[in-house]
Design a protein around this motif. Sequence first.
Motif, PDB file in Angstrom:
ATOM      1  N   GLN A  10      15.957  20.135  -9.608  1.00 41.74           N
ATOM      2  CA  GLN A  10      16.784  20.431  -8.440  1.00 41.74           C
ATOM      3  C   GLN A  10      17.338  21.856  -8.521  1.00 41.74           C
ATOM      4  O   GLN A  10      17.397  22.559  -7.516  1.00 41.74           O
ATOM      5  CB  GLN A  10      17.930  19.421  -8.326  1.00 41.74           C
ATOM      6  CG  GLN A  10      17.466  18.020  -7.994  1.00 41.74           C
ATOM      7  CD  GLN A  10      18.581  17.001  -8.146  1.00 41.74           C
ATOM      8  OE1 GLN A  10      19.389  17.088  -9.068  1.00 41.74           O
ATOM      9  NE2 GLN A  10      18.623  16.043  -7.230  1.00 41.74           N
ATOM     10  N   LYS A  70      16.780  24.982  -5.927  1.00 45.20           N
ATOM     11  CA  LYS A  70      17.881  25.770  -5.354  1.00 45.20           C
ATOM     12  C   LYS A  70      17.678  27.260  -5.610  1.00 45.20           C
ATOM     13  O   LYS A  70      17.847  28.081  -4.717  1.00 45.20           O
ATOM     14  CB  LYS A  70      19.226  25.322  -5.916  1.00 45.20           C
ATOM     15  CG  LYS A  70      19.786  24.077  -5.267  1.00 45.20           C
ATOM     16  CD  LYS A  70      21.235  23.911  -5.682  1.00 45.20           C
ATOM     17  CE  LYS A  70      21.932  22.915  -4.827  1.00 45.20           C
ATOM     18  NZ  LYS A  70      22.158  23.336  -3.461  1.00 45.20           N
ATOM     19  N   ASN A 110      14.942  28.583  -3.382  1.00 39.63           N
ATOM     20  CA  ASN A 110      15.395  28.708  -1.994  1.00 39.63           C
ATOM     21  C   ASN A 110      16.284  29.925  -1.792  1.00 39.63           C
ATOM     22  O   ASN A 110      16.182  30.614  -0.770  1.00 39.63           O
ATOM     23  CB  ASN A 110      16.112  27.436  -1.547  1.00 39.63           C
ATOM     24  CG  ASN A 110      15.144  26.291  -1.343  1.00 39.63           C
ATOM     25  OD1 ASN A 110      13.953  26.492  -1.132  1.00 39.63           O
ATOM     26  ND2 ASN A 110      15.651  25.073  -1.436  1.00 39.63           N
ATOM     27  N   TRP A 111      17.178  30.214  -2.744  1.00 41.18           N
ATOM     28  CA  TRP A 111      18.021  31.412  -2.635  1.00 41.18           C
ATOM     29  C   TRP A 111      17.156  32.672  -2.653  1.00 41.18           C
ATOM     30  O   TRP A 111      17.377  33.601  -1.881  1.00 41.18           O
ATOM     31  CB  TRP A 111      19.038  31.470  -3.765  1.00 41.18           C
ATOM     32  CG  TRP A 111      20.179  30.503  -3.638  1.00 41.18           C
ATOM     33  CD1 TRP A 111      20.872  30.190  -2.502  1.00 41.18           C
ATOM     34  CD2 TRP A 111      20.755  29.721  -4.667  1.00 41.18           C
ATOM     35  NE1 TRP A 111      21.841  29.269  -2.774  1.00 41.18           N
ATOM     36  CE2 TRP A 111      21.794  28.954  -4.094  1.00 41.18           C
ATOM     37  CE3 TRP A 111      20.509  29.587  -6.030  1.00 41.18           C
ATOM     38  CZ2 TRP A 111      22.585  28.080  -4.829  1.00 41.18           C
ATOM     39  CZ3 TRP A 111      21.298  28.712  -6.767  1.00 41.18           C
ATOM     40  CH2 TRP A 111      22.310  27.977  -6.168  1.00 41.18           C
TER      41      TRP A 111
END
Length: 142
Positions: free
Chosen positions: A71, A75, A78-79
């Motif tokens: 996870q 994240k 995605n950033w």
Amino acid sequence: MSFWESFLADQDYQDEHQALLASVQHQLTCLLESEAPLLPFGERLPELDSSNLRYGVDCLQSISSQINKDQLASKLANWIKAFEPRLQSVSVEVSDRKAQSNSIEFSLLATLRTGDTVHSLVFDSNISLANQKVDLEGQDIV
């Protein structure tokens, strides 16, 4: 001459590709060392949550303790996709946490297009959770 070469680079680059790689590395370091605002903008303005007003990463100290490494990798990817549009095919692999280390170690794999050439990049990275300082070592795999 780019903004990077004019104002930010600490050395002169003879090769345009090396300057671009250093620029991407600098921007990734800035992103990962920046902390995004903690408060969301609300459901009425969902576009703002993916805008430059949310530049940076959420509090890594609390995130890394609450979610698993897959996870966290998602994240981070995605950033990076949101704030470094020059990179494509971004993937992140987070290493297992070491008990004695207060840091997050991960590898960032991505592609970077320069003219007609696509370069594969690998960044071996380490983010200290104590001060959110980033050690980002990049290499280009042609």
